[in-house]
Motif scaffolding. Structure first.
Motif, PDB file in Angstrom:
ATOM      1  N   VAL A 116       0.838  -1.193   0.000  1.00 33.39           N
ATOM      2  CA  VAL A 116       0.000   0.000   0.000  1.00 33.39           C
ATOM      3  C   VAL A 116       0.877   1.248   0.000  1.00 33.39           C
ATOM      4  N   SER A 117       1.926   1.251   0.816  1.00 33.83           N
ATOM      5  CA  SER A 117       2.831   2.408   0.837  1.00 33.83           C
ATOM      6  C   SER A 117       3.435   2.640  -0.532  1.00 33.83           C
ATOM      7  N   ASN A 118       3.899   1.585  -1.172  1.00 33.95           N
ATOM      8  CA  ASN A 118       4.474   1.708  -2.515  1.00 33.95           C
ATOM      9  C   ASN A 118       3.428   2.156  -3.531  1.00 33.95           C
ATOM     10  N   ALA A 119       2.279   1.525  -3.488  1.00 34.92           N
ATOM     11  CA  ALA A 119       1.245   1.796  -4.493  1.00 34.92           C
ATOM     12  C   ALA A 119       0.744   3.232  -4.426  1.00 34.92           C
ATOM     13  N   LEU A 120       0.505   3.723  -3.220  1.00 35.48           N
ATOM     14  CA  LEU A 120      -0.058   5.063  -3.086  1.00 35.48           C
ATOM     15  C   LEU A 120       0.905   6.164  -3.507  1.00 35.48           C
ATOM     16  N   ALA A 164       4.089   8.952   9.410  1.00 37.18           N
ATOM     17  CA  ALA A 164       4.200   7.759  10.256  1.00 37.18           C
ATOM     18  C   ALA A 164       3.892   6.492   9.452  1.00 37.18           C
ATOM     19  N   LEU A 165       2.886   6.552   8.585  1.00 38.19           N
ATOM     20  CA  LEU A 165       2.572   5.370   7.785  1.00 38.19           C
ATOM     21  C   LEU A 165       3.649   5.085   6.764  1.00 38.19           C
ATOM     22  N   LEU A 166       4.286   6.115   6.269  1.00 39.83           N
ATOM     23  CA  LEU A 166       5.404   5.904   5.354  1.00 39.83           C
ATOM     24  C   LEU A 166       6.534   5.188   6.097  1.00 39.83           C
ATOM     25  N   ASP A 180       1.511   3.842  18.213  1.00 41.45           N
ATOM     26  CA  ASP A 180       1.984   4.446  19.466  1.00 41.45           C
ATOM     27  C   ASP A 180       2.608   5.820  19.235  1.00 41.45           C
ATOM     28  N   VAL A 181       3.422   5.932  18.190  1.00 44.66           N
ATOM     29  CA  VAL A 181       4.038   7.221  17.856  1.00 44.66           C
ATOM     30  C   VAL A 181       2.960   8.240  17.496  1.00 44.66           C
ATOM     31  N   LEU A 182       1.980   7.815  16.724  1.00 46.67           N
ATOM     32  CA  LEU A 182       0.893   8.709  16.367  1.00 46.67           C
ATOM     33  C   LEU A 182       0.176   9.228  17.612  1.00 46.67           C
TER      34      LEU A 182
END
Length: 195
Positions: A116-120, A164-166, A180-182
Motif C-alpha cells: 500500500v505504501s508503494n502503491a499510493l 508515520a505510515l510511510l 503508538d508514535v501517532l
C-alpha cells in the motif's frame, strides 16, 4: 459518479453491473492473497487475474496497474471500516482513536501494508484519484474527531499520519509502533497551546 457495487464501494473507473462488481471483488481479494505469497515486486495483474479466475485483459478493464489495484484494496478497507465510536469529550482521545484505527487497518498483513505504501506513491492517474479520495476520507475522520475548525492542527495531524505510515511502509517501524508514535505526537499537537 459511479454506482455502488455489491460491496457498497463505488467503482473508481466505471459503473459496474452486479457481475462486474463480483469480478472486482474477486480481483481485490485475490490481490491480497497474491501479495502475501509473491510480495510487492512479484505481484502482477496477470497473477492476480489468474488467482481470481478472470482473464488478464478483463482485469485491466477495471485496474490500470497493480498500484491501482492495491490502492483500491486499501480504499475499500478504509471505507468499510466505520469511524471509531467514542463519547469521550477530549478531542485528543477521539483523534487518537481515529489515527490508531487507520494505522492498524493493514497491520496484520505486512505484505499488503508495504505494498500500500508503494502503491499510493505511484503516478498512475487512477492511483492519484484514489489517493485524493483516501486523503479526503482521513481528513474528514480527523476533522470530526477534532471537533473544531482548527485547520493548522488538522494539517499537522494529516502530515503526522502520512509520515508515520510511510515509516511503517518502509519497515522502519512496526504498525503497532506507528500507532503508538501517532498517539504520542497527536496528544502533543493537541495539548500544546503554541501549535
Amino acid at each position: 459518479m459511479s454506482e455502488l457495487t455489491s460491496t457498497g464501494v463505488e467503482a473508481t473507473r466505471r459503473r459496474l453491473t452486479e457481475k462486474q462488481a463480483d469480478t472486482v471483488d474477486r480481483l481485490t481479494a485475490s490481490a491480497v492473497d497474491v501479495l502475501s505469497r509473491e510480495g510487492y515486486s512479484g505481484t502482477t495483474i496477470r497473477l492476480v487475474a489468474a488467482a481470481a479466475g478472470v482473464g488478464t485483459a478483463t482485469a485491466y478493464t477495471y485496474f490500470s496497474s497493480k498500484e491501482h489495484l492495491i490502492s483500491e484494496v486499501f480504499w475499500r478497507r478504509l471505507i468499510a471500516t466505520p469511524e471509531p465510536e467514542t463519547d469521550d469529550s477530549d478531542p485528543a482521545t477521539r483523534v487518537v482513536a481515529v489515527l490508531r484505527q487507520i494505522s492498524m487497518l493493514v497491520a496484520d498483513e505486512p505484505a499488503l501494508a508495504s505494498a500500500v505504501s508503494n502503491a499510493l506513491l505511484g503516478d498512475d492517474p487512477d492511483v492519484q484519484h484514489l489517493r485524493v479520495r483516501i486523503g479526503r476520507e482521513i481528513r474528514h475522520r480527523l476533522a470530526v474527531a477534532l471537533g473544531e475548525q482548527d485547520r493548522a492542527r488538522l494539517s499537522m495531524l494529516e502530515l503526522l499520519y502520512s509520515g508515520a505510515l510511510l515509516q511503517g511502509g518502509m519497515g522502519l517501524l512496526s504498525y503497532e509502533e506507528v500507532a503508538d508514535v501517532l498517539e504520542v505526537c497527536a496528544r502533543r499537537i493537541l495539548t500544546d497551546p503554541g501549535s
